[in-house]
Scaffold this motif. Sequence first.
Motif, mmCIF file in Angstrom:
data_model
loop_
_atom_site.group_PDB
_atom_site.id
_atom_site.type_symbol
_atom_site.label_atom_id
_atom_site.label_comp_id
_atom_site.label_asym_id
_atom_site.label_seq_id
_atom_site.Cartn_x
_atom_site.Cartn_y
_atom_site.Cartn_z
ATOM 1 N N GLN A 331 46.035 37.859 32.406
ATOM 2 C CA GLN A 331 46.901 39.034 32.521
ATOM 3 C C GLN A 331 46.090 40.170 33.127
ATOM 4 O O GLN A 331 45.006 40.508 32.640
ATOM 5 N N LEU A 332 46.617 40.756 34.207
ATOM 6 C CA LEU A 332 45.993 41.915 34.820
ATOM 7 C C LEU A 332 46.823 43.150 34.488
ATOM 8 O O LEU A 332 47.955 43.294 34.960
ATOM 9 N N ASP A 333 46.268 44.014 33.663
ATOM 10 C CA ASP A 333 46.934 45.268 33.302
ATOM 11 C C ASP A 333 46.491 46.362 34.273
ATOM 12 O O ASP A 333 45.520 46.194 35.020
ATOM 13 N N PRO A 334 47.177 47.513 34.264
ATOM 14 C CA PRO A 334 46.768 48.605 35.148
ATOM 15 C C PRO A 334 45.289 48.958 34.966
ATOM 16 O O PRO A 334 44.801 49.111 33.847
ATOM 17 N N GLY A 335 44.576 49.043 36.088
ATOM 18 C CA GLY A 335 43.141 49.330 36.080
ATOM 19 C C GLY A 335 42.266 48.093 36.131
ATOM 20 O O GLY A 335 41.062 48.193 36.375
ATOM 21 N N ASP A 336 42.847 46.897 35.895
ATOM 22 C CA ASP A 336 42.067 45.658 35.898
ATOM 23 C C ASP A 336 41.824 45.160 37.323
ATOM 24 O O ASP A 336 42.581 45.466 38.251
ATOM 25 N N THR A 337 40.783 44.335 37.441
ATOM 26 C CA THR A 337 40.438 43.723 38.734
ATOM 27 C C THR A 337 40.061 42.269 38.521
ATOM 28 O O THR A 337 39.341 41.939 37.570
ATOM 29 N N LEU A 338 40.556 41.420 39.403
ATOM 30 C CA LEU A 338 40.125 40.021 39.425
ATOM 31 C C LEU A 338 39.169 39.853 40.602
ATOM 32 O O LEU A 338 39.508 40.170 41.743
ATOM 33 N N PHE A 339 37.952 39.384 40.308
ATOM 34 C CA PHE A 339 36.933 39.205 41.342
ATOM 35 C C PHE A 339 36.653 37.713 41.500
ATOM 36 O O PHE A 339 36.149 37.065 40.590
ATOM 37 N N ALA A 340 37.013 37.146 42.668
ATOM 38 C CA ALA A 340 36.758 35.733 42.970
ATOM 39 C C ALA A 340 35.713 35.659 44.078
ATOM 40 O O ALA A 340 35.689 36.493 44.985
ATOM 41 N N TYR A 341 34.869 34.636 44.028
ATOM 42 C CA TYR A 341 33.751 34.558 44.966
ATOM 43 C C TYR A 341 33.319 33.113 45.142
ATOM 44 O O TYR A 341 33.737 32.217 44.388
ATOM 45 N N THR A 342 32.495 32.856 46.143
ATOM 46 C CA THR A 342 31.886 31.545 46.329
ATOM 47 C C THR A 342 30.402 31.632 45.980
ATOM 48 O O THR A 342 29.840 32.725 45.810
ATOM 49 N N ARG A 371 37.563 50.458 41.934
ATOM 50 C CA ARG A 371 38.530 49.783 42.787
ATOM 51 C C ARG A 371 37.892 48.512 43.334
ATOM 52 O O ARG A 371 36.665 48.394 43.438
ATOM 53 N N GLY A 372 38.751 47.562 43.696
ATOM 54 C CA GLY A 372 38.236 46.306 44.239
ATOM 55 C C GLY A 372 37.389 46.517 45.475
ATOM 56 O O GLY A 372 36.359 45.846 45.680
ATOM 57 N N LYS A 373 37.803 47.451 46.313
ATOM 58 C CA LYS A 373 37.053 47.740 47.534
ATOM 59 C C LYS A 373 35.628 48.154 47.212
ATOM 60 O O LYS A 373 34.665 47.729 47.873
ATOM 61 N N ASP A 374 35.452 48.972 46.171
ATOM 62 C CA ASP A 374 34.123 49.432 45.792
ATOM 63 C C ASP A 374 33.276 48.297 45.236
ATOM 64 O O ASP A 374 32.068 48.216 45.491
ATOM 65 N N LEU A 375 33.908 47.414 44.465
ATOM 66 C CA LEU A 375 33.177 46.276 43.915
ATOM 67 C C LEU A 375 32.677 45.351 45.021
ATOM 68 O O LEU A 375 31.520 44.912 45.016
ATOM 69 N N VAL A 376 33.569 45.031 45.962
ATOM 70 C CA VAL A 376 33.199 44.144 47.063
ATOM 71 C C VAL A 376 32.064 44.755 47.874
ATOM 72 O O VAL A 376 31.096 44.073 48.245
ATOM 73 N N GLU A 377 32.173 46.048 48.132
ATOM 74 C CA GLU A 377 31.129 46.723 48.908
ATOM 75 C C GLU A 377 29.807 46.724 48.151
ATOM 76 O O GLU A 377 28.732 46.517 48.729
#
Length: 417
Positions: A331-342, A371-377
Motif C-alpha cells: 500500500q502506497l499512502d500519500p508521501g510514500d515512494t516505491l523504489f525499484a532497481y537492478t 520525492r522520487g526524483k530526488d531519490l533517483v538523483e
Amino acid sequence: MPNTTVLVVDDDPPVPSALLDALDQVASSVIRRTLGRLRNDPSAALPAADVLLAPAQCGPEAVRNVVRRLTGRGADPVVVVYTEHGFEALEPHVRAGHDYLVPPFLPALVGARLTSCSERAVLGRTVQETDARTELIRYERELEIGREIQAGFLPEDLPVPEGWEIDVRFRPARQVAGDFYDVFELVHRRRLAIVVADVCDKGVGSALFMALIRSLLRHTAENSGLQHLVAAGSSLAADRSGIRIVGATPLLTAVSATNGYLTRNHLSQGYFATLFFSVLDPATGSLVYINGGHNPPLLLDADGGAPIPLEVTGPAVGVLPDSSFSLGYAQLDPGDTLFAYTDGVPEARCPHGGFLGEERMLRLLSGPALRGKDLVERLDTAVRAHTGDGEQHDDVTMLALHRPRSSGRPTAAVAVA
C-alpha cells in the motif's frame, strides 16, 4: 636491414658459414637454436624475432611449430628457408607461403631478400590491421543500430496517473543492455503496470532476450483474455482478505505465459530474467505484484521509517518450466515512494573492485521523505562517484513511484545516459 633480429634454427644440414657471415653483416642480431633442442625441451624460451630462418629440409610443419611458440611475443616473424642443394625441398615451403634463400649467399643478396620479405610482412600486417579496423567500425555501427532499436522498446513517455510521479534512470553498461523497465496501462486505463527487469549476462544476447521478454510481458498483459472480465469485477484473484484484486489476472497471466514460452523454446540457450512486475490502483494506492527472483524493491514511507523490502514471490522467469508465482501486496499512502532497481546499483564497482553495497544504498534511501526524483538523483550521483574513472560493469536501472502528499498534475521523468 637495420634493427632486425634473425632467429636461426638448424639441425642437419647446419646453416652454411657463408649465410652466417652474410647475416652478421646485414642483421642487427642473430640468435641460433637447434631443432633437436626445441623438440626435446618444449618449455625452452624463444626470443622474439623479426625473421625465422630454417633449413628447407626440416619441412613446413616443423617450422609452423616454432612459429606457434613465438606467437604472442609480438608480430609473427617472416619465415625464410634456405638450402644449398635438394631444391625440391623448397616446394612445400613455397606452397605454405614461406620465402627462401639459395646460393650464392652474398651479403647484398641476402640483405635484399630479407628486406623484401620484411616489407611484404609489414604490408600484410597493415592490411590485416586495416581489415580489423574496418570490421570493428562495422561491428560498432551494428551495435549502434541495435542500441537504437532497443531504445524503441523502452517507453519514451510514461503514462502517469493524476496525483502520482514516476522517475526513471537508465544507464546501460554497453551500447545494448539486458536491463529494461516498462510502464503501461491495463484494464481500460484503470490500472498501471510497472516493470523493472534484468536479463542475465550482458551484450547482444541479453539485449535480444530483453526485447523478447519485454514484448511477451506487455503483449500478454494487455491482451489477457480475462482482463475485461476483471474490469467488470469477475477476477479470480483475491488478496489475503478475500477481496478481489482488479489487475491481478493479467499480471499472473503475463508472467506465467512468458515463463512458459521461454522454458519451452529457449531453455537450452540459458537466458533468464529476474523481474518485478506490479499493478497499481492509482485511486487507492494499492499495489499487487510478482517479484520473480529480483532485488526486492523498497517501500519508503512518508515518515522516513526503515525501507520495507517487497520480497521475492517466485523464481526468475525462464529457468523452471511450470513455475508457480504467487502475488504480493503493498500500500502506497500519500508521501510514500516505491523504489525499484537492478543489481547494477548495489554492485557498482570502484576502480579497485569494491562494491557500493546494499547497506550504503539503504543509508542513502533512508531519512526524511523525498520525492522520487530526488531519490533517483541521489542514488545515481552516489553510483557515479563510487565508480569514478573505473569501468561500469553492469547496467544501472532505477525507478521511483512517488505518491505526493498533495494532489497535483502527474509528472514523469526518464533519464537515459
